[in-house]
Design a protein around this motif. Sequence first.
Motif, PDB file in Angstrom:
ATOM      1  N   TYR A  60       2.664  -8.435  25.936  1.00 11.51           N
ATOM      2  CA  TYR A  60       2.096  -9.450  26.821  1.00 11.51           C
ATOM      3  C   TYR A  60       2.707 -10.803  26.479  1.00 11.51           C
ATOM      4  CZ  TYR A  60      -1.179  -5.758  27.824  1.00 11.51           C
ATOM      5  OH  TYR A  60      -1.721  -4.556  28.205  1.00 11.51           O
ATOM      6  N   TYR A  61       3.317 -11.439  27.475  1.00  4.25           N
ATOM      7  CA  TYR A  61       3.968 -12.740  27.312  1.00  4.25           C
ATOM      8  C   TYR A  61       3.107 -13.840  27.929  1.00  4.25           C
ATOM      9  CZ  TYR A  61       8.421 -10.822  25.772  1.00  4.25           C
ATOM     10  OH  TYR A  61       9.409 -10.206  25.060  1.00  4.25           O
ATOM     11  N   TYR A  62       3.083 -15.014  27.276  1.00  3.34           N
ATOM     12  CA  TYR A  62       2.362 -16.180  27.776  1.00  3.34           C
ATOM     13  C   TYR A  62       3.250 -17.403  27.663  1.00  3.34           C
ATOM     14  CZ  TYR A  62      -1.643 -13.120  27.593  1.00  3.34           C
ATOM     15  OH  TYR A  62      -2.488 -12.074  27.801  1.00  3.34           O
ATOM     16  N   CYS A  63       3.156 -18.292  28.645  1.00  7.10           N
ATOM     17  CA  CYS A  63       3.935 -19.527  28.672  1.00  7.10           C
ATOM     18  C   CYS A  63       2.962 -20.700  28.714  1.00  7.10           C
ATOM     19  CB  CYS A  63       4.837 -19.522  29.905  1.00  7.10           C
ATOM     20  SG  CYS A  63       5.812 -21.022  30.113  1.00  7.10           S
ATOM     21  N   PHE A  64       3.147 -21.652  27.805  1.00  7.62           N
ATOM     22  CA  PHE A  64       2.258 -22.803  27.673  1.00  7.62           C
ATOM     23  C   PHE A  64       3.039 -24.104  27.841  1.00  7.62           C
ATOM     24  CE2 PHE A  64       0.856 -19.419  24.832  1.00  7.62           C
ATOM     25  CZ  PHE A  64      -0.479 -19.273  25.148  1.00  7.62           C
ATOM     26  N   GLU A  65       2.359 -25.115  28.334  1.00 10.21           N
ATOM     27  CA  GLU A  65       2.890 -26.470  28.347  1.00 10.21           C
ATOM     28  C   GLU A  65       2.058 -27.274  27.354  1.00 10.21           C
ATOM     29  OE1 GLU A  65       4.104 -29.818  31.607  1.00 10.21           O
ATOM     30  OE2 GLU A  65       2.201 -28.784  31.901  1.00 10.21           O
ATOM     31  N   ALA A  66       2.688 -27.675  26.264  1.00 13.98           N
ATOM     32  CA  ALA A  66       2.006 -28.428  25.205  1.00 13.98           C
ATOM     33  C   ALA A  66       2.685 -29.785  25.095  1.00 13.98           C
ATOM     34  CB  ALA A  66       2.070 -27.678  23.882  1.00 13.98           C
ATOM     35  N   GLY A  67       2.159 -30.768  25.796  1.00 14.35           N
ATOM     36  CA  GLY A  67       2.794 -32.083  25.828  1.00 14.35           C
ATOM     37  C   GLY A  67       4.117 -31.992  26.561  1.00 14.35           C
ATOM     38  N   ASP A  68       5.207 -32.339  25.876  1.00 19.88           N
ATOM     39  CA  ASP A  68       6.529 -32.269  26.492  1.00 19.88           C
ATOM     40  C   ASP A  68       7.281 -30.988  26.128  1.00 19.88           C
ATOM     41  OD1 ASP A  68       6.891 -32.900  23.844  1.00 19.88           O
ATOM     42  OD2 ASP A  68       8.456 -34.391  24.201  1.00 19.88           O
TER      43      ASP A  68
ATOM     44  N   LEU B 276       6.212 -23.662  25.499  1.00 18.22           N
ATOM     45  CA  LEU B 276       6.136 -22.644  24.457  1.00 18.22           C
ATOM     46  C   LEU B 276       5.967 -21.279  25.108  1.00 18.22           C
ATOM     47  CD1 LEU B 276       3.582 -24.446  22.120  1.00 18.22           C
ATOM     48  CD2 LEU B 276       6.057 -24.340  21.824  1.00 18.22           C
ATOM     49  N   ILE B 277       6.751 -20.317  24.650  1.00 19.89           N
ATOM     50  CA  ILE B 277       6.644 -18.946  25.146  1.00 19.89           C
ATOM     51  C   ILE B 277       6.400 -18.041  23.952  1.00 19.89           C
ATOM     52  CG2 ILE B 277       7.836 -17.031  26.277  1.00 19.89           C
ATOM     53  CD1 ILE B 277       9.467 -19.134  27.809  1.00 19.89           C
ATOM     54  N   GLY B 278       5.343 -17.240  24.051  1.00 21.02           N
ATOM     55  CA  GLY B 278       5.011 -16.321  22.970  1.00 21.02           C
ATOM     56  C   GLY B 278       4.563 -14.989  23.510  1.00 21.02           C
ATOM     57  N   TYR B 279       4.674 -13.974  22.668  1.00 19.27           N
ATOM     58  CA  TYR B 279       4.243 -12.643  23.084  1.00 19.27           C
ATOM     59  C   TYR B 279       3.443 -11.973  21.979  1.00 19.27           C
ATOM     60  CZ  TYR B 279       7.833 -10.390  20.203  1.00 19.27           C
ATOM     61  OH  TYR B 279       8.589  -9.950  19.150  1.00 19.27           O
TER      62      TYR B 279
ATOM     63  N   GLN C 279       6.944 -16.347  18.974  1.00 21.30           N
ATOM     64  CA  GLN C 279       7.738 -17.069  19.963  1.00 21.30           C
ATOM     65  C   GLN C 279       8.987 -16.273  20.327  1.00 21.30           C
ATOM     66  OE1 GLN C 279       8.315 -21.308  19.819  1.00 21.30           O
ATOM     67  NE2 GLN C 279       6.687 -21.525  18.300  1.00 21.30           N
ATOM     68  N   ASP C 280       9.331 -16.294  21.625  1.00 19.39           N
ATOM     69  CA  ASP C 280      10.523 -15.610  22.121  1.00 19.39           C
ATOM     70  C   ASP C 280      10.973 -16.306  23.392  1.00 19.39           C
ATOM     71  OD1 ASP C 280      12.548 -13.847  22.846  1.00 19.39           O
ATOM     72  OD2 ASP C 280      11.170 -12.400  23.718  1.00 19.39           O
ATOM     73  N   TYR C 281      12.183 -16.810  23.385  1.00 19.35           N
ATOM     74  CA  TYR C 281      12.737 -17.521  24.540  1.00 19.35           C
ATOM     75  C   TYR C 281      13.924 -16.770  25.133  1.00 19.35           C
ATOM     76  CZ  TYR C 281       9.700 -21.117  22.793  1.00 19.35           C
ATOM     77  OH  TYR C 281       8.587 -21.803  22.381  1.00 19.35           O
ATOM     78  N   THR C 282      14.040 -15.463  24.848  1.00 21.72           N
ATOM     79  CA  THR C 282      15.182 -14.688  25.318  1.00 21.72           C
ATOM     80  C   THR C 282      14.833 -13.706  26.428  1.00 21.72           C
ATOM     81  OG1 THR C 282      14.849 -12.980  23.641  1.00 21.72           O
ATOM     82  CG2 THR C 282      16.297 -14.840  23.055  1.00 21.72           C
ATOM     83  N   THR C 283      13.563 -13.553  26.760  1.00 26.98           N
ATOM     84  CA  THR C 283      13.154 -12.569  27.753  1.00 26.98           C
ATOM     85  C   THR C 283      12.762 -13.268  29.047  1.00 26.98           C
ATOM     86  OG1 THR C 283      12.358 -11.157  25.968  1.00 26.98           O
ATOM     87  CG2 THR C 283      11.577 -10.652  28.183  1.00 26.98           C
TER      88      THR C 283
ATOM     89  N   GLN D  53       9.124 -23.870  35.295  1.00 24.54           N
ATOM     90  CA  GLN D  53       9.235 -24.436  33.945  1.00 24.54           C
ATOM     91  C   GLN D  53       9.408 -23.336  32.904  1.00 24.54           C
ATOM     92  OE1 GLN D  53       5.507 -26.801  34.543  1.00 24.54           O
ATOM     93  NE2 GLN D  53       6.589 -28.237  33.188  1.00 24.54           N
ATOM     94  N   CYS D  54       8.672 -22.255  33.069  1.00 25.33           N
ATOM     95  CA  CYS D  54       8.762 -21.144  32.124  1.00 25.33           C
ATOM     96  C   CYS D  54      10.124 -20.477  32.221  1.00 25.33           C
ATOM     97  CB  CYS D  54       7.663 -20.123  32.398  1.00 25.33           C
ATOM     98  SG  CYS D  54       6.005 -20.789  32.184  1.00 25.33           S
ATOM     99  N   ARG D  55      10.608 -20.271  33.432  1.00 24.12           N
ATOM    100  CA  ARG D  55      11.923 -19.633  33.616  1.00 24.12           C
ATOM    101  C   ARG D  55      13.026 -20.529  33.055  1.00 24.12           C
ATOM    102  NH1 ARG D  55      13.218 -16.153  38.544  1.00 24.12           N
ATOM    103  NH2 ARG D  55      14.391 -15.188  36.866  1.00 24.12           N
ATOM    104  N   ALA D  56      12.886 -21.846  33.197  1.00 29.18           N
ATOM    105  CA  ALA D  56      13.904 -22.769  32.689  1.00 29.18           C
ATOM    106  C   ALA D  56      13.945 -22.777  31.167  1.00 29.18           C
ATOM    107  CB  ALA D  56      13.649 -24.173  33.207  1.00 29.18           C
ATOM    108  N   ALA D  57      12.828 -22.444  30.503  1.00 28.75           N
ATOM    109  CA  ALA D  57      12.773 -22.440  29.037  1.00 28.75           C
ATOM    110  C   ALA D  57      13.420 -21.188  28.440  1.00 28.75           C
ATOM    111  CB  ALA D  57      11.331 -22.546  28.566  1.00 28.75           C
ATOM    112  N   VAL D  58      13.629 -20.166  29.261  1.00 31.39           N
ATOM    113  CA  VAL D  58      14.228 -18.921  28.773  1.00 31.39           C
ATOM    114  C   VAL D  58      15.725 -19.107  28.584  1.00 31.39           C
ATOM    115  CG1 VAL D  58      14.714 -16.517  29.355  1.00 31.39           C
ATOM    116  CG2 VAL D  58      12.464 -17.486  29.850  1.00 31.39           C
TER     117      VAL D  58
END
Length: 138
Positions: free
Chosen positions: A46-54, A57-60, A116-120, A128-133
């Motif tokens: 299960y993957y989740y994408c967060f906006e924490a200030g600027d 964060l993506i974690g699974y 954290q994982d920014y490769t999937t 925003q989430c797709r741009a962070a990958v």
Amino acid sequence: MKSGLLLIAFAFAALAAAPAGPEVQAKVLDHNEYLCSNCFFGASTYYYCFEAGDKILIGYQKTPTLNWKDAASNDLTKAHKNWAVWTPEGQTVPLRFNEKNIWVNRPNGKSVKLKQDYTTDIFVNNRQCRAAVKPKSE
């Protein structure tokens, strides 16, 4: 002497696993999952994408799954009768993070650790989430 070393090892492990940094409020932007659809003692991710200030964060988290299905004998389906995936888009949640992990605080005070994982590239509902990958270079 042996018990003293064991105690020190446990204390070090507890400190290494503790959430780092201050607690911040983060908005949940998106979530998605890779389900283990027909497995016996496999794990769904299960993957989740967060906006924490600027920061984005993506974690699974991998969750054990018991959902083997056999048309002749489907004895295991009752295991998930009252279980549902957390779908928190738009909610604000308190969390802590470091360079490897994210700890999301649940309402009962306990925290859930995400890696954290920014490769999937798994997010479909938020740019925003797709741009962070950052896909792995091959």
